[in-house]
Design a protein around this motif. Sequence first.
Motif, mmCIF file in Angstrom:
data_model
loop_
_atom_site.group_PDB
_atom_site.id
_atom_site.type_symbol
_atom_site.label_atom_id
_atom_site.label_comp_id
_atom_site.label_asym_id
_atom_site.label_seq_id
_atom_site.Cartn_x
_atom_site.Cartn_y
_atom_site.Cartn_z
ATOM 1 N N ARG A 81 50.329 34.403 35.135
ATOM 2 C CA ARG A 81 49.456 35.751 34.863
ATOM 3 C C ARG A 81 50.087 37.002 35.102
ATOM 4 N N ALA A 120 40.431 43.636 33.368
ATOM 5 C CA ALA A 120 40.738 42.650 34.289
ATOM 6 C C ALA A 120 42.149 41.971 34.040
ATOM 7 N N ILE A 121 42.258 41.672 32.835
ATOM 8 C CA ILE A 121 43.553 41.088 32.299
ATOM 9 C C ILE A 121 44.864 41.951 32.708
ATOM 10 N N LEU A 148 44.830 44.118 35.120
ATOM 11 C CA LEU A 148 44.963 43.986 36.617
ATOM 12 C C LEU A 148 46.006 42.996 36.960
ATOM 13 N N THR A 149 45.452 41.825 36.422
ATOM 14 C CA THR A 149 46.271 40.421 36.710
ATOM 15 C C THR A 149 47.751 40.547 36.088
ATOM 16 N N ILE A 160 50.729 38.476 43.069
ATOM 17 C CA ILE A 160 49.712 37.865 43.958
ATOM 18 C C ILE A 160 49.600 38.241 45.288
#
Lengths: 328, 262
Positions: free
Chosen positions: B9, B128-129, B131-132, B137
């Motif tokens: 992601r 949001a996409i 941001l990921t 992580i």
Amino acid sequence: MSAITGHIPSAQWSLFGAELHIPDGFLNLPISIVCWIGAIALIAIAVQRAQRTLDERQMPLMGIMAAFIFAAQMINFPVAGGTSGHLLGGVLAAVTLGPWAGILVMTAVIAVQALLFQDGGLLVMGANILNMGLITALIGYGLYRSVINQRPAIRLAVVGVAAWLSVMGAALATSLQLWLSGTVALEVVIPAMMSVHALIGIGEALITAAAVSFILRTRPEIIEAGAQRSGLDRSWVIGGAIASLIVVILSPLASADPDGLERVAEDIGFIDLGQSAPYEIIPDYTVPFLGETPLSTIVAGIIGALVVAVVIILVAQALRSRRVGVRG
Amino acid sequence: MTHIHLSDRYRNGVSVMHRLDPRVKVIITVLFIVSNTLLPDGAWMAYALSLGLVTFVCMLARLGAFFALKRSFVALPFVLVAITVLFATPGQTIAGWQFGDRVLLVTDAGVTRFFSILARSWLSVQMAIVLTAVTNIPDLLHALRHLRTPPLLVGVIGFMLRYLDVLADEAMRLMRARDARSAGGGGSLIWRAQVAGHMVGQLFVRSYERSERVYQAMLARGFDGRFLTVNPHQMHERDWWALAGTVTALALVQAAGYMLRM
């Protein structure tokens, strides 16, 4: 296998169950904020309780169990006509790990699904945590706890019923939040959501009961340990019973007579919170000197949320002081 | 051998967006979503400006202008739920059907509301996409910790992400074994559900035992309940500029939303 190969898990999830992860944009700001405040209070209490009742092994255990729930949601079974069902897992987590750890595990699952897979929104995550974390743990663990000393057959039956009810409860809460945000029409969404989830709930009940029976036969001590991690046992049973009753009474009522529910909401003054478009949130829902501006809506939302927060804190303190009283 | 890479992601790269403090990235995303949620129905100009913002951020991140757009169809199934507003919002009737004694009327306000909900949701998903895609992580977890998420919960999420691929593979192996045995069908519905349930139980026991082994290994390496990081986050000047820029842009979007209403 080819259906799964190369896809991220959430992308190949069937429509089943997807309805419970509310995306951003479907709830208005006041409802989102109120739900977030509730979820934050819930998480704070759950962290405190889980730290008290679990040993230091808790972090890896809960983390791997959260990954387990995520992976278990990938295990599907064919239902009919190309659709398939899969587990949601809230009740399984609460029964095996105890309710507080179960709530934290579900919170982690919901957070990762939203942050990494955009399965469920960020601003509405509070609502998703309450629907899929709190309601499932309350109904699942509460009902299970009430029969914990019974024969395994009875326990499994109750786990199944609790799993079904928890799906119905989550669907009911989701419908109400959407309706209060003015995103759906109550008279359509309640019958639709409740009938679809009555079917999804059967899958959840069968899988959860079968999984618990498997664990009871192979590692019974895990489930015994989970049951000892609740604290406030009677509160869970009472809470679970009340939540179940609400679902059992409200769902058919709302399906058969949505106007009745609307009338009740109107009488309480609750309906004004959403019903209309987010911006005309009702005269009462704006702060007078700010006029009817977005700022006013935000301030009104925050004031409303603070009121809810105070109520939650008072209730939590009342519960705690009673607990201390019982112990003393 | 099928294997799931959940970590893809994140798009590794060098860009302004990648370099921003992860806290700032989380805050920008949340502000953007709040702004979308606040926009009134039918503020098409403001939706277009917001889409422009997402596209601009995608370009800043060197992901390609339509990166988020292409990935943003995940929230679509939920749209089914919102279809009901087409019929339920009071307004001018523009179409209608009769089913027996029930009449279904689509109103203009209903259509506006439906597409507005769709637009707001779809824009939020896109940010949001991004941001990921621009936050790895460990940084994301670090940001959560700084943004006052309880350390226990951040730790749980960290462990979850670490073992997600492992357990997802385990689940795939169980499913492959089932397919090999029963060719993916047969039996009654209850039987199939029960088989799935036993697989879930099997996966549970394996996961539980793995968590015990993991904990033993961590203890052996001197784990004392704390996670340390060598990557302390500090706000740089560019982070403040990014925040200021976001707030200004979103203020303009809101102004457009309320003044240029068509």
